[in-house]
Every structure is written in structure tokens, then in C-alpha cells.
Write a protein that holds these residues in place. Structure first.
Motif, PDB file in Angstrom:
ATOM      1  N   GLY A   6     -13.871  18.415  -5.288  1.00 27.33           N
ATOM      2  CA  GLY A   6     -15.262  18.447  -4.864  1.00 27.33           C
ATOM      3  C   GLY A   6     -15.620  17.337  -3.878  1.00 27.33           C
ATOM      4  N   TYR A   7     -14.628  16.621  -3.375  1.00 27.45           N
ATOM      5  CA  TYR A   7     -14.859  15.520  -2.438  1.00 27.45           C
ATOM      6  C   TYR A   7     -14.221  15.842  -1.094  1.00 27.45           C
ATOM      7  CZ  TYR A   7     -16.104  12.976  -6.643  1.00 27.45           C
ATOM      8  OH  TYR A   7     -16.685  12.582  -7.817  1.00 27.45           O
ATOM      9  N   GLU A   8     -14.857  15.374  -0.023  1.00 28.43           N
ATOM     10  CA  GLU A   8     -14.360  15.602   1.328  1.00 28.43           C
ATOM     11  C   GLU A   8     -14.125  14.297   2.084  1.00 28.43           C
ATOM     12  OE1 GLU A   8     -17.125  18.219   3.221  1.00 28.43           O
ATOM     13  OE2 GLU A   8     -16.670  19.880   1.862  1.00 28.43           O
ATOM     14  N   ASP A   9     -14.193  13.154   1.397  1.00 24.22           N
ATOM     15  CA  ASP A   9     -14.058  11.857   2.082  1.00 24.22           C
ATOM     16  C   ASP A   9     -12.701  11.203   1.822  1.00 24.22           C
ATOM     17  OD1 ASP A   9     -14.651  11.431  -0.591  1.00 24.22           O
ATOM     18  OD2 ASP A   9     -16.022   9.760  -0.222  1.00 24.22           O
ATOM     19  N   TRP A  10     -11.646  12.009   1.847  1.00 27.03           N
ATOM     20  CA  TRP A  10     -10.290  11.518   1.630  1.00 27.03           C
ATOM     21  C   TRP A  10      -9.773  10.840   2.885  1.00 27.03           C
ATOM     22  CZ3 TRP A  10      -8.312  11.688  -3.194  1.00 27.03           C
ATOM     23  CH2 TRP A  10      -8.953  12.524  -4.112  1.00 27.03           C
ATOM     24  N   ARG A  11      -8.834   9.909   2.712  1.00 25.91           N
ATOM     25  CA  ARG A  11      -8.261   9.159   3.835  1.00 25.91           C
ATOM     26  C   ARG A  11      -6.849   8.731   3.476  1.00 25.91           C
ATOM     27  NH1 ARG A  11      -8.170   3.946   2.176  1.00 25.91           N
ATOM     28  NH2 ARG A  11      -9.616   3.364   0.529  1.00 25.91           N
ATOM     29  N   LEU A  12      -6.146   8.206   4.491  1.00 27.56           N
ATOM     30  CA  LEU A  12      -4.832   7.618   4.237  1.00 27.56           C
ATOM     31  C   LEU A  12      -5.014   6.252   3.583  1.00 27.56           C
ATOM     32  CD1 LEU A  12      -2.939   8.389   7.568  1.00 27.56           C
ATOM     33  CD2 LEU A  12      -2.746   9.574   5.378  1.00 27.56           C
TER      34      LEU A  12
ATOM     35  N   GLU B  20      -2.932  -0.576  -0.915  1.00 26.00           N
ATOM     36  CA  GLU B  20      -3.325   0.447  -1.895  1.00 26.00           C
ATOM     37  C   GLU B  20      -2.107   1.209  -2.407  1.00 26.00           C
ATOM     38  OE1 GLU B  20      -7.850   1.569  -0.521  1.00 26.00           O
ATOM     39  OE2 GLU B  20      -6.176   2.344   0.671  1.00 26.00           O
ATOM     40  N   LEU B  21      -1.177   1.516  -1.508  1.00 25.76           N
ATOM     41  CA  LEU B  21       0.061   2.168  -1.958  1.00 25.76           C
ATOM     42  C   LEU B  21       0.816   1.272  -2.934  1.00 25.76           C
ATOM     43  CD1 LEU B  21       1.622   3.901   1.183  1.00 25.76           C
ATOM     44  CD2 LEU B  21       0.757   4.989  -0.890  1.00 25.76           C
ATOM     45  N   PHE B  22       0.791  -0.040  -2.660  1.00 27.10           N
ATOM     46  CA  PHE B  22       1.440  -0.971  -3.579  1.00 27.10           C
ATOM     47  C   PHE B  22       0.782  -0.914  -4.954  1.00 27.10           C
ATOM     48  CE2 PHE B  22       1.516  -5.015  -5.806  1.00 27.10           C
ATOM     49  CZ  PHE B  22       2.874  -5.092  -6.057  1.00 27.10           C
ATOM     50  N   ASP B  23      -0.547  -0.935  -4.995  1.00 26.12           N
ATOM     51  CA  ASP B  23      -1.250  -0.876  -6.278  1.00 26.12           C
ATOM     52  C   ASP B  23      -0.815   0.345  -7.080  1.00 26.12           C
ATOM     53  OD1 ASP B  23      -2.618  -3.208  -5.678  1.00 26.12           O
ATOM     54  OD2 ASP B  23      -4.426  -2.167  -5.002  1.00 26.12           O
ATOM     55  N   LEU B  24      -0.693   1.480  -6.403  1.00 25.76           N
ATOM     56  CA  LEU B  24      -0.268   2.710  -7.070  1.00 25.76           C
ATOM     57  C   LEU B  24       1.178   2.591  -7.556  1.00 25.76           C
ATOM     58  CD1 LEU B  24      -1.385   5.536  -7.711  1.00 25.76           C
ATOM     59  CD2 LEU B  24      -0.339   6.307  -5.572  1.00 25.76           C
TER      60      LEU B  24
ATOM     61  N   ALA C 235       0.730   5.117   5.832  1.00 27.29           N
ATOM     62  CA  ALA C 235      -0.343   4.195   5.467  1.00 27.29           C
ATOM     63  C   ALA C 235      -0.963   3.673   6.758  1.00 27.29           C
ATOM     64  CB  ALA C 235       0.196   3.037   4.631  1.00 27.29           C
ATOM     65  N   VAL C 236      -2.186   3.212   6.671  1.00 30.72           N
ATOM     66  CA  VAL C 236      -2.855   2.647   7.842  1.00 30.72           C
ATOM     67  C   VAL C 236      -3.507   1.331   7.464  1.00 30.72           C
ATOM     68  CG1 VAL C 236      -3.298   4.836   9.012  1.00 30.72           C
ATOM     69  CG2 VAL C 236      -4.973   3.954   7.406  1.00 30.72           C
ATOM     70  N   SER C 237      -3.648   0.469   8.453  1.00 33.19           N
ATOM     71  CA  SER C 237      -4.407  -0.762   8.244  1.00 33.19           C
ATOM     72  C   SER C 237      -5.872  -0.451   8.552  1.00 33.19           C
ATOM     73  CB  SER C 237      -3.887  -1.874   9.152  1.00 33.19           C
ATOM     74  OG  SER C 237      -4.091  -1.527  10.505  1.00 33.19           O
TER      75      SER C 237
ATOM     76  N   SER D  85       1.772   2.569   9.367  1.00 34.49           N
ATOM     77  CA  SER D  85       3.006   2.153   8.705  1.00 34.49           C
ATOM     78  C   SER D  85       3.609   3.387   8.060  1.00 34.49           C
ATOM     79  CB  SER D  85       2.735   1.123   7.616  1.00 34.49           C
ATOM     80  OG  SER D  85       2.196  -0.044   8.137  1.00 34.49           O
ATOM     81  N   LEU D  86       4.906   3.464   8.102  1.00 34.34           N
ATOM     82  CA  LEU D  86       5.621   4.537   7.422  1.00 34.34           C
ATOM     83  C   LEU D  86       6.752   3.879   6.652  1.00 34.34           C
ATOM     84  CD1 LEU D  86       6.157   7.536   6.884  1.00 34.34           C
ATOM     85  CD2 LEU D  86       7.532   7.578   8.970  1.00 34.34           C
ATOM     86  N   GLY D  87       6.749   4.060   5.345  1.00 39.65           N
ATOM     87  CA  GLY D  87       7.779   3.448   4.530  1.00 39.65           C
ATOM     88  C   GLY D  87       7.501   3.624   3.049  1.00 39.65           C
ATOM     89  N   HIS D  88       8.088   2.731   2.257  1.00 39.94           N
ATOM     90  CA  HIS D  88       7.914   2.818   0.807  1.00 39.94           C
ATOM     91  C   HIS D  88       8.027   1.415   0.208  1.00 39.94           C
ATOM     92  CE1 HIS D  88      12.303   2.924   1.338  1.00 39.94           C
ATOM     93  NE2 HIS D  88      12.355   2.311   0.157  1.00 39.94           N
TER      94      HIS D  88
END
Length: 156
Positions: free
Chosen positions: A80-86, A91-95, A117-119, A125-128
Motif C-alpha cells: 500500500g506504499y509508493e515511496d520506495w527507494r534504493l 542501511e544495507l549494513f543494518d539489514l 545502493a546509493v548515497s 554502489s554495487l556490492g555486498h
């Protein structure tokens, strides 16, 4: 003989000490990040309790460019949300960190692969993230050698 042994021991100690020094892009496990993820019933969305962020449960892609990945996230309509982003690398680290310490509740996600990921200023950024158990553990962001990656969108 004793002198050679002392030299070898000193060399080993120096390698251990300097080898475990933090590098740019490294986060120590002493960093106090803890959260809890819960699957939102009936949706493919996970809620991070500490920050109230929502994460897309399944990864999508791979996408060949930042523009493609960004467009996917911007057009995503989920829960029900439309405000998704990269997400950002942080944030990827937190996950990743929640998953690593089994703090991801009923939202156990597949974290394998390279992620976009983006700043804040839209630098890509592309990685893991990966763990380095030799020194602590510490976690390092590893830039991808591949040219495509997955998206796991986040909001807000």
C-alpha cells in the motif's frame, strides 16, 4: 636460536595487530546496531522496529544499471506504499547485521548476491557486506566485479 624465535614471534604479533586494524568501509561488531524485523502479515514487507523502516522481503533483479534499479524502486507499489527507494550502504549494513546476529525475527531474507545502493547525493554502489571473523568480527563492504545487481527496496 632464541633470537630467531623472538624475531618470528614479534613478526607474527605485528601482522596480527596491523592486519586487524580497521580499513575504510569496515564496521566493527562493537558498533551498537540492533533491531528486529517482523513480516507484515499478508504483505511481502518487513518492518524494522527500531527505525520504523520497511524493507521489501524479496530481492528483485538483477538490474544492469543504477538507473534501472532506481526506476524499479521508484515505481514499486508494495504494502500500500509508493515511496520506495534504493537503500544506502549503511542501511544495507543494518539489514545484513540483523541477519548476521539472527535478529531478523520472522523476516529471514536471502542476502546472497550483489546489491545496488546509493548515497544521499545519488552516488551509486554495487556490492555486498561480508564478515571478517579473523579480527573481531568486522564487516566490510565489498565492491562488485559484476555489472548487475539486485534491489531490496526500503521506505521511508
Amino acid at each position: 636460536m632464541k633470537r630467531n624465535l623472538a624475531t618470528y614471534l614479534l613478526l607474527i604479533c605485528a601482522l596480527i595487530l596491523f592486519g586487524c586494524a580497521s580499513h575504510p568501509g569496515t564496521i566493527s561488531s562493537n558498533d551498537n546496531r540492533n533491531g528486529r524485523l517482523f513480516l507484515v502479515e499478508g504483505e511481502m514487507v518487513c518492518l524494522e522496529v527500531k527505525t520504523n523502516k520497511m524493507w521489501q522481503f524479496s530481492k528483485e533483479g538483477p538490474f544492469a544499471s543504477l538507473e534501472e534499479a532506481d526506476r524499479y524502486a521508484a515505481e514499486l507499489n508494495l504494502g500500500g506504499y509508493e515511496d520506495w527507494r534504493l537503500p544506502t550502504k549503511s542501511e544495507l549494513f543494518d539489514l545484513f547485521y540483523m541477519h548476521y546476529w539472527k535478529n531478523d525475527g520472522d523476516c529471514v531474507m536471502n542476502h546472497r548476491g550483489e546489491y545496488w545502493a546509493v548515497s544521499r547525493d545519488k552516488e551509486s554502489s554495487l556490492g555486498h557486506w561480508e564478515d571478517d571473523l579473523l579480527c573481531g568480527p568486522e564487516f566490510n563492504f565489498v565492491d562488485s566485479i559484476k555489472e548487475d545487481g539486485f534491489v531490496r527496496a526500503v521506505r521511508p
